[in-house]
Motif scaffolding. Sequence first.
Motif, PDB file in Angstrom:
ATOM      1  N   ARG A   1      46.960  34.804  23.974  1.00  0.00           N
ATOM      2  CA  ARG A   1      45.846  34.110  24.619  1.00  0.00           C
ATOM      3  C   ARG A   1      45.539  34.757  25.962  1.00  0.00           C
ATOM      4  NH1 ARG A   1      45.381  33.320  20.253  1.00  0.00           N
ATOM      5  NH2 ARG A   1      45.485  31.371  19.056  1.00  0.00           N
ATOM      6  N   PHE A   2      44.268  34.748  26.323  1.00  0.00           N
ATOM      7  CA  PHE A   2      43.787  35.383  27.544  1.00  0.00           C
ATOM      8  C   PHE A   2      43.228  34.291  28.462  1.00  0.00           C
ATOM      9  CE2 PHE A   2      43.691  38.413  24.150  1.00  0.00           C
ATOM     10  CZ  PHE A   2      43.997  39.644  24.708  1.00  0.00           C
ATOM     11  N   THR A   3      43.934  34.015  29.550  1.00  0.00           N
ATOM     12  CA  THR A   3      43.501  32.996  30.507  1.00  0.00           C
ATOM     13  C   THR A   3      43.035  33.700  31.780  1.00  0.00           C
ATOM     14  OG1 THR A   3      45.077  31.389  29.609  1.00  0.00           O
ATOM     15  CG2 THR A   3      44.200  30.951  31.805  1.00  0.00           C
ATOM     16  N   VAL A   4      41.811  33.412  32.169  1.00  0.00           N
ATOM     17  CA  VAL A   4      41.183  34.139  33.275  1.00  0.00           C
ATOM     18  C   VAL A   4      40.844  33.161  34.401  1.00  0.00           C
ATOM     19  CG1 VAL A   4      39.345  35.746  33.926  1.00  0.00           C
ATOM     20  CG2 VAL A   4      40.178  35.668  31.554  1.00  0.00           C
ATOM     21  N   ALA A   5      41.146  33.561  35.641  1.00  0.00           N
ATOM     22  CA  ALA A   5      40.828  32.764  36.823  1.00  0.00           C
ATOM     23  C   ALA A   5      39.504  33.248  37.402  1.00  0.00           C
ATOM     24  CB  ALA A   5      41.939  32.902  37.861  1.00  0.00           C
ATOM     25  N   TYR A   6      38.516  32.346  37.432  1.00  0.00           N
ATOM     26  CA  TYR A   6      37.194  32.686  37.955  1.00  0.00           C
ATOM     27  C   TYR A   6      36.926  31.983  39.277  1.00  0.00           C
ATOM     28  CZ  TYR A   6      35.530  34.981  33.677  1.00  0.00           C
ATOM     29  OH  TYR A   6      35.358  35.852  32.624  1.00  0.00           O
ATOM     30  N   ASP A   7      36.265  32.695  40.168  1.00  0.00           N
ATOM     31  CA  ASP A   7      35.747  32.116  41.403  1.00  0.00           C
ATOM     32  C   ASP A   7      34.479  31.338  41.047  1.00  0.00           C
ATOM     33  OD1 ASP A   7      34.384  31.648  43.837  1.00  0.00           O
ATOM     34  OD2 ASP A   7      35.378  33.354  44.772  1.00  0.00           O
ATOM     35  N   THR A   8      34.483  30.038  41.275  1.00  0.00           N
ATOM     36  CA  THR A   8      33.329  29.231  40.884  1.00  0.00           C
ATOM     37  C   THR A   8      32.088  29.545  41.718  1.00  0.00           C
ATOM     38  OG1 THR A   8      34.100  27.456  42.348  1.00  0.00           O
ATOM     39  CG2 THR A   8      34.737  27.334  40.029  1.00  0.00           C
ATOM     40  N   ALA A   9      32.287  30.076  42.918  1.00  0.00           N
ATOM     41  CA  ALA A   9      31.134  30.381  43.771  1.00  0.00           C
ATOM     42  C   ALA A   9      30.444  31.667  43.361  1.00  0.00           C
ATOM     43  CB  ALA A   9      31.580  30.464  45.233  1.00  0.00           C
ATOM     44  N   THR A  10      31.210  32.665  42.973  1.00  0.00           N
ATOM     45  CA  THR A  10      30.632  33.977  42.670  1.00  0.00           C
ATOM     46  C   THR A  10      30.634  34.307  41.179  1.00  0.00           C
ATOM     47  OG1 THR A  10      32.760  35.116  42.888  1.00  0.00           O
ATOM     48  CG2 THR A  10      31.460  34.807  44.907  1.00  0.00           C
ATOM     49  N   GLY A  11      31.432  33.584  40.382  1.00  0.00           N
ATOM     50  CA  GLY A  11      31.555  33.909  38.969  1.00  0.00           C
ATOM     51  C   GLY A  11      32.419  35.126  38.708  1.00  0.00           C
TER      52      GLY A  11
ATOM     53  N   ALA B   1      35.804  37.320  38.148  1.00  0.00           N
ATOM     54  CA  ALA B   1      37.164  37.161  37.630  1.00  0.00           C
ATOM     55  C   ALA B   1      38.148  37.649  38.681  1.00  0.00           C
ATOM     56  CB  ALA B   1      37.333  37.943  36.335  1.00  0.00           C
ATOM     57  N   LEU B   2      39.043  36.769  39.123  1.00  0.00           N
ATOM     58  CA  LEU B   2      39.984  37.094  40.185  1.00  0.00           C
ATOM     59  C   LEU B   2      41.390  37.397  39.675  1.00  0.00           C
ATOM     60  CD1 LEU B   2      38.992  34.363  42.803  1.00  0.00           C
ATOM     61  CD2 LEU B   2      38.036  36.657  42.489  1.00  0.00           C
ATOM     62  N   GLY B   3      41.686  36.984  38.469  1.00  0.00           N
ATOM     63  CA  GLY B   3      43.010  37.225  37.918  1.00  0.00           C
ATOM     64  C   GLY B   3      43.047  36.849  36.449  1.00  0.00           C
ATOM     65  N   ALA B   4      44.091  37.289  35.766  1.00  0.00           N
ATOM     66  CA  ALA B   4      44.204  37.000  34.335  1.00  0.00           C
ATOM     67  C   ALA B   4      45.669  36.969  33.931  1.00  0.00           C
ATOM     68  CB  ALA B   4      43.459  38.040  33.508  1.00  0.00           C
ATOM     69  N   ALA B   5      45.936  36.177  32.888  1.00  0.00           N
ATOM     70  CA  ALA B   5      47.265  36.136  32.286  1.00  0.00           C
ATOM     71  C   ALA B   5      47.112  36.210  30.780  1.00  0.00           C
ATOM     72  CB  ALA B   5      48.000  34.851  32.678  1.00  0.00           C
ATOM     73  N   THR B   6      47.917  37.028  30.134  1.00  0.00           N
ATOM     74  CA  THR B   6      47.979  37.035  28.679  1.00  0.00           C
ATOM     75  C   THR B   6      49.339  36.471  28.299  1.00  0.00           C
ATOM     76  OG1 THR B   6      48.918  39.258  28.421  1.00  0.00           O
ATOM     77  CG2 THR B   6      46.523  39.095  28.628  1.00  0.00           C
ATOM     78  N   HIS B   7      49.355  35.606  27.319  1.00  0.00           N
ATOM     79  CA  HIS B   7      50.585  34.876  27.011  1.00  0.00           C
ATOM     80  C   HIS B   7      50.549  34.392  25.575  1.00  0.00           C
ATOM     81  CE1 HIS B   7      48.178  31.123  27.499  1.00  0.00           C
ATOM     82  NE2 HIS B   7      47.543  31.863  28.404  1.00  0.00           N
ATOM     83  N   ARG B   8      51.714  34.089  25.038  1.00  0.00           N
ATOM     84  CA  ARG B   8      51.805  33.607  23.666  1.00  0.00           C
ATOM     85  C   ARG B   8      53.061  32.772  23.503  1.00  0.00           C
ATOM     86  NH1 ARG B   8      51.631  39.036  20.582  1.00  0.00           N
ATOM     87  NH2 ARG B   8      51.152  40.028  22.578  1.00  0.00           N
ATOM     88  N   VAL B   9      53.042  31.877  22.522  1.00  0.00           N
ATOM     89  CA  VAL B   9      54.223  31.091  22.168  1.00  0.00           C
ATOM     90  C   VAL B   9      54.956  31.824  21.055  1.00  0.00           C
ATOM     91  CG1 VAL B   9      55.065  28.914  21.196  1.00  0.00           C
ATOM     92  CG2 VAL B   9      53.183  28.902  22.862  1.00  0.00           C
ATOM     93  N   LEU B  10      56.245  32.016  21.237  1.00  0.00           N
ATOM     94  CA  LEU B  10      57.066  32.717  20.259  1.00  0.00           C
ATOM     95  C   LEU B  10      58.157  31.781  19.734  1.00  0.00           C
ATOM     96  CD1 LEU B  10      57.642  36.125  22.117  1.00  0.00           C
ATOM     97  CD2 LEU B  10      55.911  35.604  20.386  1.00  0.00           C
ATOM     98  N   ALA B  11      58.362  31.809  18.428  1.00  0.00           N
ATOM     99  CA  ALA B  11      59.489  31.107  17.826  1.00  0.00           C
ATOM    100  C   ALA B  11      60.654  32.077  17.749  1.00  0.00           C
ATOM    101  CB  ALA B  11      59.122  30.596  16.434  1.00  0.00           C
ATOM    102  N   THR B  12      61.753  31.777  18.404  1.00  0.00           N
ATOM    103  CA  THR B  12      62.903  32.675  18.428  1.00  0.00           C
ATOM    104  C   THR B  12      64.166  31.896  18.056  1.00  0.00           C
ATOM    105  OG1 THR B  12      63.702  32.323  20.698  1.00  0.00           O
ATOM    106  CG2 THR B  12      61.788  33.771  20.415  1.00  0.00           C
ATOM    107  N   SER B  13      65.252  32.628  17.838  1.00  0.00           N
ATOM    108  CA  SER B  13      66.528  31.985  17.538  1.00  0.00           C
ATOM    109  C   SER B  13      67.046  31.202  18.730  1.00  0.00           C
ATOM    110  CB  SER B  13      67.563  33.037  17.116  1.00  0.00           C
ATOM    111  OG  SER B  13      67.745  33.993  18.150  1.00  0.00           O
ATOM    112  N   ARG B  14      66.474  31.437  19.906  1.00  0.00           N
ATOM    113  CA  ARG B  14      66.867  30.704  21.114  1.00  0.00           C
ATOM    114  C   ARG B  14      65.964  29.515  21.384  1.00  0.00           C
ATOM    115  NH1 ARG B  14      65.794  33.734  25.402  1.00  0.00           N
ATOM    116  NH2 ARG B  14      64.557  35.255  24.271  1.00  0.00           N
TER     117      ARG B  14
END
Length: 243
Positions: A98-108, A110-123
């Motif tokens: 998944r791609f989560t992006v941080a936007y400045d509401t005043a200027t539109g 993109a100030l930052g981004a995170a890519t992340h996922r849920v993983l099923a592991t043995s832990r």
Amino acid sequence: MDLTRTDPEPADSEPMDSVRVGPEPAEPAPVGLVPADPVPADPAPADPAPVGLVLVDLGPGDPRMAADVAPLIRALRPRLLADAFTAFAEEGHAQGLRFTVAYDTATGRALGAATHRVLATSRGRLLFVDDLVTAAGSRGRGIGAHLMAELERRGRAEGCARLELDSGTTNVDAHRFYHARRLTVAAFHFGRELEPDPGTDGGPGTEGGVGTEGGVGTDADPGRDEDPGTDADPATDRGSAGR
């Protein structure tokens, strides 16, 4: 508890050997006396959300992926060219990225981004952060901390036991950022490059690789909640979880 009086003994006080009849009257506690069982201090407050910031999830097919997300991720992976980014985003999204992006509401912007996922592991279930990056001109505004707080919230909502990420061994700014947020170094991450089979083009990556040239990017800097933008991994381009 020290209940010693703080006022001076009156001049006409009783002699030391006198006997007081009846129960000893209760003495008032001196002003400012600390109670025997102090109330525990409140936990450290969470990083406040930067004013004028909104988080948006994007996916393949959204024009903002190429316009906003690709330049941020390319700060971590300079060799991830446009076509390679599109291929990576489509394949990764199909695998749960998944791609989560941080936007400045005043200027539109993109100030930052995170890519992340849920993983099923043995832990157990993990929320794994592949990339975390803040735009160079926006570091020090709390963008990285706000993204991390959102990732932790999502991990809990998904029933994950842990949030995990990789960080290049030389990115000490990122390490301070993560330590400040109670992430610990729990394992060594080992890897090696795989040469493509003869007669193949090396897959969807760039220059015969798998596209991201090694690891996750991350956001990082502890006290200021800034982020150096890249996570240098000596064996690859920029390394994991970049900031």
